[in-house]
Scaffold this motif. Sequence first.
Motif, PDB file in Angstrom:
ATOM      1  N   PRO A  68       0.815  -1.234   0.000  1.00 23.43           N
ATOM      2  CA  PRO A  68       0.000   0.000   0.000  1.00 23.43           C
ATOM      3  C   PRO A  68       0.839   1.270   0.000  1.00 23.43           C
ATOM      4  O   PRO A  68       0.495   2.250  -0.666  1.00 23.43           O
ATOM      5  CB  PRO A  68      -0.820  -0.133   1.294  1.00 23.43           C
ATOM      6  CG  PRO A  68      -0.872  -1.594   1.574  1.00 23.43           C
ATOM      7  CD  PRO A  68       0.452  -2.130   1.112  1.00 23.43           C
ATOM      8  N   LEU A  72       0.965   4.182  -3.042  1.00 24.94           N
ATOM      9  CA  LEU A  72       0.706   5.609  -2.863  1.00 24.94           C
ATOM     10  C   LEU A  72       1.883   6.463  -3.304  1.00 24.94           C
ATOM     11  O   LEU A  72       1.695   7.558  -3.851  1.00 24.94           O
ATOM     12  CB  LEU A  72       0.389   5.898  -1.386  1.00 24.94           C
ATOM     13  CG  LEU A  72      -0.954   5.378  -0.857  1.00 24.94           C
ATOM     14  CD1 LEU A  72      -1.043   5.595   0.640  1.00 24.94           C
ATOM     15  CD2 LEU A  72      -2.116   6.063  -1.557  1.00 24.94           C
ATOM     16  N   PHE A  77      -1.653   6.366  -8.393  1.00 28.88           N
ATOM     17  CA  PHE A  77      -2.848   6.192  -7.572  1.00 28.88           C
ATOM     18  C   PHE A  77      -3.179   7.457  -6.780  1.00 28.88           C
ATOM     19  O   PHE A  77      -4.355   7.826  -6.656  1.00 28.88           O
ATOM     20  CB  PHE A  77      -2.650   5.013  -6.618  1.00 28.88           C
ATOM     21  CG  PHE A  77      -3.830   4.760  -5.713  1.00 28.88           C
ATOM     22  CD1 PHE A  77      -4.928   4.044  -6.165  1.00 28.88           C
ATOM     23  CD2 PHE A  77      -3.839   5.233  -4.405  1.00 28.88           C
ATOM     24  CE1 PHE A  77      -6.013   3.810  -5.341  1.00 28.88           C
ATOM     25  CE2 PHE A  77      -4.916   5.005  -3.575  1.00 28.88           C
ATOM     26  CZ  PHE A  77      -6.002   4.296  -4.042  1.00 28.88           C
ATOM     27  N   ILE A  81      -6.914   9.305  -7.048  1.00 32.15           N
ATOM     28  CA  ILE A  81      -7.876   9.282  -5.947  1.00 32.15           C
ATOM     29  C   ILE A  81      -8.164  10.698  -5.455  1.00 32.15           C
ATOM     30  O   ILE A  81      -9.296  11.002  -5.032  1.00 32.15           O
ATOM     31  CB  ILE A  81      -7.358   8.377  -4.801  1.00 32.15           C
ATOM     32  CG1 ILE A  81      -8.482   8.062  -3.814  1.00 32.15           C
ATOM     33  CG2 ILE A  81      -6.178   9.007  -4.111  1.00 32.15           C
ATOM     34  CD1 ILE A  81      -9.631   7.296  -4.393  1.00 32.15           C
ATOM     35  N   SER A  85     -11.873  12.470  -5.501  1.00 30.71           N
ATOM     36  CA  SER A  85     -12.421  13.089  -4.295  1.00 30.71           C
ATOM     37  C   SER A  85     -12.868  14.526  -4.565  1.00 30.71           C
ATOM     38  O   SER A  85     -13.923  14.962  -4.081  1.00 30.71           O
ATOM     39  CB  SER A  85     -11.387  13.060  -3.171  1.00 30.71           C
ATOM     40  OG  SER A  85     -11.010  11.735  -2.851  1.00 30.71           O
ATOM     41  N   ASN A  99     -16.576   5.518  -0.864  1.00 31.79           N
ATOM     42  CA  ASN A  99     -15.114   5.452  -0.931  1.00 31.79           C
ATOM     43  C   ASN A  99     -14.626   4.163  -1.584  1.00 31.79           C
ATOM     44  O   ASN A  99     -13.621   4.170  -2.301  1.00 31.79           O
ATOM     45  CB  ASN A  99     -14.527   5.573   0.481  1.00 31.79           C
ATOM     46  CG  ASN A  99     -14.761   6.939   1.097  1.00 31.79           C
ATOM     47  OD1 ASN A  99     -14.817   7.941   0.387  1.00 31.79           O
ATOM     48  ND2 ASN A  99     -14.898   6.994   2.406  1.00 31.79           N
ATOM     49  N   GLN A 100     -15.323   3.049  -1.343  1.00 33.49           N
ATOM     50  CA  GLN A 100     -14.886   1.778  -1.921  1.00 33.49           C
ATOM     51  C   GLN A 100     -14.928   1.825  -3.452  1.00 33.49           C
ATOM     52  O   GLN A 100     -14.023   1.299  -4.125  1.00 33.49           O
ATOM     53  CB  GLN A 100     -15.767   0.628  -1.412  1.00 33.49           C
ATOM     54  CG  GLN A 100     -15.620   0.335   0.074  1.00 33.49           C
ATOM     55  CD  GLN A 100     -16.482   1.235   0.935  1.00 33.49           C
ATOM     56  OE1 GLN A 100     -17.062   2.205   0.456  1.00 33.49           O
ATOM     57  NE2 GLN A 100     -16.583   0.911   2.215  1.00 33.49           N
ATOM     58  N   VAL A 103     -11.993   4.089  -4.681  1.00 32.86           N
ATOM     59  CA  VAL A 103     -10.703   3.393  -4.555  1.00 32.86           C
ATOM     60  C   VAL A 103     -10.586   2.303  -5.614  1.00 32.86           C
ATOM     61  O   VAL A 103      -9.525   2.119  -6.227  1.00 32.86           O
ATOM     62  CB  VAL A 103     -10.544   2.811  -3.138  1.00 32.86           C
ATOM     63  CG1 VAL A 103      -9.316   1.921  -3.059  1.00 32.86           C
ATOM     64  CG2 VAL A 103     -10.438   3.926  -2.111  1.00 32.86           C
ATOM     65  N   ALA A 106      -9.906   3.984  -8.907  1.00 34.04           N
ATOM     66  CA  ALA A 106      -8.533   4.487  -8.921  1.00 34.04           C
ATOM     67  C   ALA A 106      -7.529   3.349  -9.117  1.00 34.04           C
ATOM     68  O   ALA A 106      -6.542   3.496  -9.841  1.00 34.04           O
ATOM     69  CB  ALA A 106      -8.241   5.247  -7.623  1.00 34.04           C
ATOM     70  N   LEU A 107      -7.776   2.210  -8.486  1.00 28.71           N
ATOM     71  CA  LEU A 107      -6.887   1.057  -8.670  1.00 28.71           C
ATOM     72  C   LEU A 107      -6.930   0.552 -10.104  1.00 28.71           C
ATOM     73  O   LEU A 107      -5.881   0.216 -10.682  1.00 28.71           O
ATOM     74  CB  LEU A 107      -7.289  -0.062  -7.705  1.00 28.71           C
ATOM     75  CG  LEU A 107      -6.874   0.108  -6.244  1.00 28.71           C
ATOM     76  CD1 LEU A 107      -7.474  -1.001  -5.397  1.00 28.71           C
ATOM     77  CD2 LEU A 107      -5.356   0.104  -6.108  1.00 28.71           C
ATOM     78  N   THR A 110      -5.049   2.915 -12.209  1.00 25.51           N
ATOM     79  CA  THR A 110      -3.618   2.813 -11.889  1.00 25.51           C
ATOM     80  C   THR A 110      -2.980   1.622 -12.580  1.00 25.51           C
ATOM     81  O   THR A 110      -1.904   1.743 -13.185  1.00 25.51           O
ATOM     82  CB  THR A 110      -3.436   2.690 -10.364  1.00 25.51           C
ATOM     83  OG1 THR A 110      -3.977   3.851  -9.730  1.00 25.51           O
ATOM     84  CG2 THR A 110      -1.960   2.564 -10.008  1.00 25.51           C
TER      85      THR A 110
END
Length: 262
Positions: A68, A72, A77, A81, A85, A99-100, A103, A106-107, A110
């Motif tokens: 993780p 970041l 990523f 993200i 937001s 949020n899930q 994310v 974004a993944l 990425t």
Amino acid sequence: MNKNSMTQNNRSLVLKKALMIMPMLAILFFLTATKAHGAELSVEGLLAGESSDTVKIIVLMTIIAIVPTLLLMMTCFGRIIIVLSFLRNALGTQQTPPNQILVGLALAITFFVMSPVLTEINTVALQPYNAGTIDSQQFLDQAVVPIKEWMLKQTTTTDVDLFTSLSIQSGQQNVENLAPQELPLTIVIPAFIISELKRAFLIGFLIFIPFLLIDMIVSSVLMSMGMMMLPPVMISLPFKIMLFVVVDGWGLLVKTLIMTYN
């Protein structure tokens, strides 16, 4: 009710303590197993290419723990993200999308953007390491090169010069005459993060402009009609959602984010 709440709190505390202790117990278990088999764990041993199954498991656990952080610091990523937001705040939809979902999106973006870099790392580092032609130290040296080149492409010269000068002034490293590709990760990574934050906030500012105009128009219309008690957000939210859907906002945003890395 008080007894039930106290029982639930006690259970949650026990669960948290168990989750904190489990990794420690796992590490102790592997260390004990290693000593039982007469193996010696050390950094030199890992870099020397030891093939013990226990060592591989510990290395794998360490990699999983820092994934993780690497995600970041060394990928796109963070920018994605942050932009998503900003979009949610500009729409004013509070926790929608949740949020899930953000994310997960974004993944996905990425992995799409980083796929050429991952393919190059697999070709120049992972496959030779699995074939036994290079050792662990050579694997790390060759795997860092593609990701460092990619980060430098996304990093502004100003940010690189900033951390280079700070490193020279603090006397940490002598990097005055080094080319950008020769700079250590201790300089490249923070410069890359600063550049990503700048671009993410710039994109967020551009996203806010059309939605801010809608809010201003709705507020002006409500004031001219004398509807002071009606919250403008309740009226402008459907219009902002409709505008975002009509112009294919998700497609445009994802395309823009991907093209900024090309």
